[in-house]
Write a protein that holds these residues in place. Structure first.
Motif, PDB file in Angstrom:
ATOM      1  N   ALA A 120       4.089  19.848  -3.419  1.00 44.62           N
ATOM      2  CA  ALA A 120       4.209  18.576  -3.913  1.00 44.62           C
ATOM      3  C   ALA A 120       3.964  17.546  -2.730  1.00 44.62           C
ATOM      4  O   ALA A 120       3.833  17.605  -1.769  1.00 44.62           O
ATOM      5  CB  ALA A 120       5.641  18.163  -4.216  1.00 44.62           C
ATOM      6  N   PRO A 121       3.440  16.144  -3.251  1.00 49.66           N
ATOM      7  CA  PRO A 121       2.638  15.400  -2.256  1.00 49.66           C
ATOM      8  C   PRO A 121       3.862  14.865  -1.054  1.00 49.66           C
ATOM      9  O   PRO A 121       5.158  14.974  -1.755  1.00 49.66           O
ATOM     10  CB  PRO A 121       2.135  14.535  -2.979  1.00 49.66           C
ATOM     11  N   PRO A 122       3.628  14.797  -0.056  1.00 46.09           N
ATOM     12  CA  PRO A 122       4.749  14.302   0.829  1.00 46.09           C
ATOM     13  C   PRO A 122       5.640  12.865   0.316  1.00 46.09           C
ATOM     14  O   PRO A 122       4.560  12.100  -0.338  1.00 46.09           O
ATOM     15  CB  PRO A 122       4.053  14.000   2.281  1.00 46.09           C
TER      16      PRO A 122
ATOM     17  N   LEU B 126       2.078  14.000  -8.814  1.00 45.79           N
ATOM     18  CA  LEU B 126       3.455  15.109  -8.827  1.00 45.79           C
ATOM     19  C   LEU B 126       3.358  15.145 -10.551  1.00 45.79           C
ATOM     20  O   LEU B 126       3.847  16.355 -10.821  1.00 45.79           O
ATOM     21  CB  LEU B 126       4.688  14.421  -8.385  1.00 45.79           C
ATOM     22  N   GLU B 127       3.414  14.055 -11.179  1.00 44.11           N
ATOM     23  CA  GLU B 127       3.736  14.217 -12.599  1.00 44.11           C
ATOM     24  C   GLU B 127       2.529  15.047 -13.273  1.00 44.11           C
ATOM     25  O   GLU B 127       2.523  15.759 -14.203  1.00 44.11           O
ATOM     26  CB  GLU B 127       3.778  13.063 -13.401  1.00 44.11           C
ATOM     27  N   ARG B 128       1.216  14.906 -12.882  1.00 38.05           N
ATOM     28  CA  ARG B 128       0.109  15.407 -13.177  1.00 38.05           C
ATOM     29  C   ARG B 128       0.275  16.998 -12.884  1.00 38.05           C
ATOM     30  O   ARG B 128      -0.098  17.854 -13.878  1.00 38.05           O
ATOM     31  CB  ARG B 128      -1.329  14.750 -12.642  1.00 38.05           C
ATOM     32  N   GLN B 129       0.691  17.228 -11.831  1.00 35.42           N
ATOM     33  CA  GLN B 129       0.724  18.640 -11.495  1.00 35.42           C
ATOM     34  C   GLN B 129       1.954  19.375 -12.312  1.00 35.42           C
ATOM     35  O   GLN B 129       1.726  20.458 -12.783  1.00 35.42           O
ATOM     36  CB  GLN B 129       1.306  18.691  -9.852  1.00 35.42           C
ATOM     37  N   ARG B 130       2.960  18.725 -12.463  1.00 36.32           N
ATOM     38  CA  ARG B 130       4.024  19.282 -13.430  1.00 36.32           C
ATOM     39  C   ARG B 130       3.471  19.485 -14.854  1.00 36.32           C
ATOM     40  O   ARG B 130       3.742  20.665 -15.634  1.00 36.32           O
ATOM     41  CB  ARG B 130       5.045  18.499 -13.805  1.00 36.32           C
ATOM     42  N   GLU B 131       2.772  18.362 -15.172  1.00 36.15           N
ATOM     43  CA  GLU B 131       2.117  18.502 -16.547  1.00 36.15           C
ATOM     44  C   GLU B 131       1.180  19.894 -16.618  1.00 36.15           C
ATOM     45  O   GLU B 131       1.124  20.625 -17.592  1.00 36.15           O
ATOM     46  CB  GLU B 131       1.444  17.475 -17.168  1.00 36.15           C
TER      47      GLU B 131
ATOM     48  N   ALA C 195       0.711  -1.161   0.007  1.00 36.56           N
ATOM     49  CA  ALA C 195      -0.108  -0.064   0.035  1.00 36.56           C
ATOM     50  C   ALA C 195       0.904   1.219  -0.070  1.00 36.56           C
ATOM     51  O   ALA C 195       0.746   2.294  -0.571  1.00 36.56           O
ATOM     52  CB  ALA C 195      -1.036  -0.077   1.105  1.00 36.56           C
ATOM     53  N   GLU C 196       1.898   1.183   1.212  1.00 39.32           N
ATOM     54  CA  GLU C 196       2.825   2.255   0.825  1.00 39.32           C
ATOM     55  C   GLU C 196       3.651   2.655  -0.512  1.00 39.32           C
ATOM     56  O   GLU C 196       3.636   3.667  -1.150  1.00 39.32           O
ATOM     57  CB  GLU C 196       3.994   2.212   1.889  1.00 39.32           C
ATOM     58  N   ARG C 197       3.889   1.425  -1.235  1.00 39.09           N
ATOM     59  CA  ARG C 197       4.459   1.514  -2.705  1.00 39.09           C
ATOM     60  C   ARG C 197       3.458   1.949  -3.544  1.00 39.09           C
ATOM     61  O   ARG C 197       3.712   2.974  -4.451  1.00 39.09           O
ATOM     62  CB  ARG C 197       4.780  -0.010  -3.155  1.00 39.09           C
ATOM     63  N   GLN C 198       2.322   1.528  -3.412  1.00 36.67           N
ATOM     64  CA  GLN C 198       1.160   2.169  -4.411  1.00 36.67           C
ATOM     65  C   GLN C 198       0.904   3.633  -4.136  1.00 36.67           C
ATOM     66  O   GLN C 198       0.772   4.502  -5.120  1.00 36.67           O
ATOM     67  CB  GLN C 198      -0.074   1.335  -4.312  1.00 36.67           C
ATOM     68  N   ALA C 199       0.909   4.018  -2.554  1.00 38.18           N
ATOM     69  CA  ALA C 199       0.589   5.470  -2.359  1.00 38.18           C
ATOM     70  C   ALA C 199       2.045   6.273  -3.049  1.00 38.18           C
ATOM     71  O   ALA C 199       1.539   7.310  -3.519  1.00 38.18           O
ATOM     72  CB  ALA C 199       0.781   5.495  -1.034  1.00 38.18           C
ATOM     73  N   GLU C 200       3.239   5.763  -2.768  1.00 41.59           N
ATOM     74  CA  GLU C 200       4.187   6.482  -3.504  1.00 41.59           C
ATOM     75  C   GLU C 200       4.014   6.435  -4.906  1.00 41.59           C
ATOM     76  O   GLU C 200       4.431   7.564  -5.811  1.00 41.59           O
ATOM     77  CB  GLU C 200       5.539   5.599  -3.349  1.00 41.59           C
ATOM     78  N   LEU C 201       3.525   5.378  -5.681  1.00 39.04           N
ATOM     79  CA  LEU C 201       3.446   5.630  -7.065  1.00 39.04           C
ATOM     80  C   LEU C 201       2.311   6.773  -7.575  1.00 39.04           C
ATOM     81  O   LEU C 201       2.393   7.311  -8.496  1.00 39.04           O
ATOM     82  CB  LEU C 201       3.118   4.125  -7.618  1.00 39.04           C
ATOM     83  N   ALA C 202       1.283   6.594  -6.603  1.00 39.42           N
ATOM     84  CA  ALA C 202       0.151   7.387  -6.803  1.00 39.42           C
ATOM     85  C   ALA C 202       0.651   9.171  -6.427  1.00 39.42           C
ATOM     86  O   ALA C 202       0.330   9.920  -7.257  1.00 39.42           O
ATOM     87  CB  ALA C 202      -0.801   7.091  -5.994  1.00 39.42           C
ATOM     88  N   ARG C 203       1.472   9.007  -5.644  1.00 38.45           N
ATOM     89  CA  ARG C 203       2.130  10.475  -5.565  1.00 38.45           C
ATOM     90  C   ARG C 203       2.925  11.044  -6.460  1.00 38.45           C
ATOM     91  O   ARG C 203       2.883  12.252  -6.837  1.00 38.45           O
ATOM     92  CB  ARG C 203       3.010  10.497  -3.936  1.00 38.45           C
TER      93      ARG C 203
END
Length: 471
Positions: free
Chosen positions: A329-331, A285-290, A273-281
């Protein structure tokens, strides 16, 4: 026999090896901490239950051997009782024979006494006859050669008197001879009477000794059998209790192992779940950059339009106010950089490896068990160094691990990683952040240990893995 689980506290075992990585999101920390705390409790319970099982198994083997030995002695005890019973029966029969012999001997004593009285009476009568003859011959009638010669009035009277004197002397001699025989018979009767009395006393003593000895032998045999049967009963009960305790320990171990596996799965799920949360973050983050890039492109296009319009209207071009502030940016989790060698952990001590990770026969308890780490053999007191940067999450007594230090290293390669250092003789720091190479303790042989060494473990998402994959 059964021991309860060791109470949880500051003395934690390697269940704490999967603690909260440095910099985890706040929402994930409490769940992971709760699971890891429970895993620590379960691990302590497993260690204690396995120690109990080893102890109970050893006691069961010893009790079973004692029971078999005692049961092997039962036939001999039963044979001894049977022999004692047979000897008692023989002794009772002999006692009856002695009673008959005693009765006969006592009758013989009575008969000998009557015979003695009879012989004594006959001797008394003979003595009276001898005394009377002596009085007549020597005192009453004066039958001496001189008196016969003087008193005889004729030759015939002389001859008659001489003949009478001779008869009197013969009668006296016969009476004396009979008296001597009677006196000898009396002495013999007295001797027989005394012998019969002695024999009666001997028979009485022999009968009494026979009865006492027989009763003592029979009582000793039965006491020995009763004592042996008591021991057999006690050992039989002990075997039953140890078997029940062993079954209870095995059931408890099975239950704790099942819970441990469930906790490991839960920790793995948390790590995923933490890994998925990091991927989502990262995706956010990529969506925010775009989005920011698109907004900046639109802003630049609008600014260019405004400049062209100002030029047509012959007025100053508008000033560029600059891009708007970026959204926070997300933590994210901090992932320590691996060392230049390409492997994340450094060796905690420069020493010979004495035992590798894997299943083996436990050197103390003798049962097959997973050796969940790598052992480094070195003298007691040798410094132990942190294998990587991290945070000390536990430093205290760890049951079979002895003095134990656990360091959490956070997320490494998408997995939560922790290291543990067991059997320490003494501690370095007991809490706080440590850097790779810091001395965190000293080699010892505390806990279930057969000599000075370091037991080093690595836990990935709560599961023990081979340290050599990280060293």
């Amino acid at each position: 026999m059964l021991r309860t689980l060791v109470a949880t506290g500051s003395a934690v075992l390697l269940g704490l090896a999967v603690l909260v990585p440095t910099g985890l999101p706040a929402s994930a920390s409490p769940d992971r901490e709760d699971v890891e705390q429970r895993q620590d409790e379960v691990q302590q319970g497993l260690d204690q239950s396995q120690d109990d099982l080893a102890h109970v198994t050893g006691e069961l083997v010893a009790a079973s051997q004692r029971l078999a030995d005692l049961q092997g002695q039962l036939p001999a005890a039963e044979a001894a009782v049977a022999t004692a019973d047979a000897e008692a029966a023989t002794a009772r029969a002999r006692d009856a024979e002695l009673a008959e012999e005693l009765a006969v001997a006592e009758a013989a004593v009575v008969a000998a006494g009557l015979q003695l009285e009879e012989r004594a009476g006959e001797a008394d009568a003979t003595e009276q006859v001898v005394a009377g003859v002596a009085r007549e011959v020597y005192q009453g009638s004066g039958f001496t050669p001189l008196t016969i010669l003087v008193e005889a009035e004729s030759a015939r009277e002389y001859a008659d008197m001489v003949s009478f004197a001779a008869v009197a002397r013969r009668s006296q001699e016969q009476a004396l001879s009979r008296l001597r025989v009677q006196q000898s018979d009396i002495r013999n009767a007295e001797a027989r009477l005394e012998a019969e009395r002695v024999r009666v006393d001997d028979l009485k003593a022999l009968a009494a000794e026979q009865v006492v000895a027989t009763e003592a032998a029979e009582r000793a045999a039965r006491d020995a059998q009763a004592q042996l049967e008591t021991l057999v009963s006690a050992e039989d009960q002990a075997v039953a209790e140890f078997e029940a305790a062993k079954a209870a320990d095995e059931a408890q171990i099975a239950e704790l192992e099942a819970e441990s596996q469930a906790l490991e799965a839960q920790l793995a799920a948390i790590a995923e779940a933490e890994r998925q949360a990091e991927l989502a973050r990262q995706a956010e983050l990529e969506r925010q950059r775009e989005a920011e890039a698109a907004a900046e492109a639109a802003r630049q296009a609008e600014l260019e339009r405004q400049r062209e319009q100002a030029e047509r209207e012959n007025r100053p071009a508008p000033r560029d106010p600059g891009p708007p502030p970026a959204a926070p940016a997300p933590p994210r989790q901090q992932t320590p950089a691996p060392p230049s060698s390409g492997n994340y952990l450094s060796a905690p001590v420069n020493a010979r490896i004495s035992s590798h990770f894997g299943y083996r026969i436990h050197p103390i308890h003798g049962y097959r068990k997973l050796h969940a780490g790598t052992d480094f053999a070195a003298p007691c007191g040798t410094p132990i160094r942190a294998a990587a940067d991290g945070r000390i999450v536990s430093a205290g007594w760890g049951g079979g691990y002895g003095n134990l230090v656990v360091i959490a290293h956070g997320n490494v390669g998408g997995n939560s990683l922790a290291t543990a250092y067991a059997h320490l003789s003494r501690f370095g720091p007991r809490s706080g952040e440590v850097s790779r190479g810091d001395v965190i303790g000293y080699i010892g042989t505390t806990g279930s240990s057969t000599g000075c060494h370091l037991h080093f473990e690595t836990r990935r998402n709560g599961t023990a893995v081979n340290p050599m994959g990280y060293l």
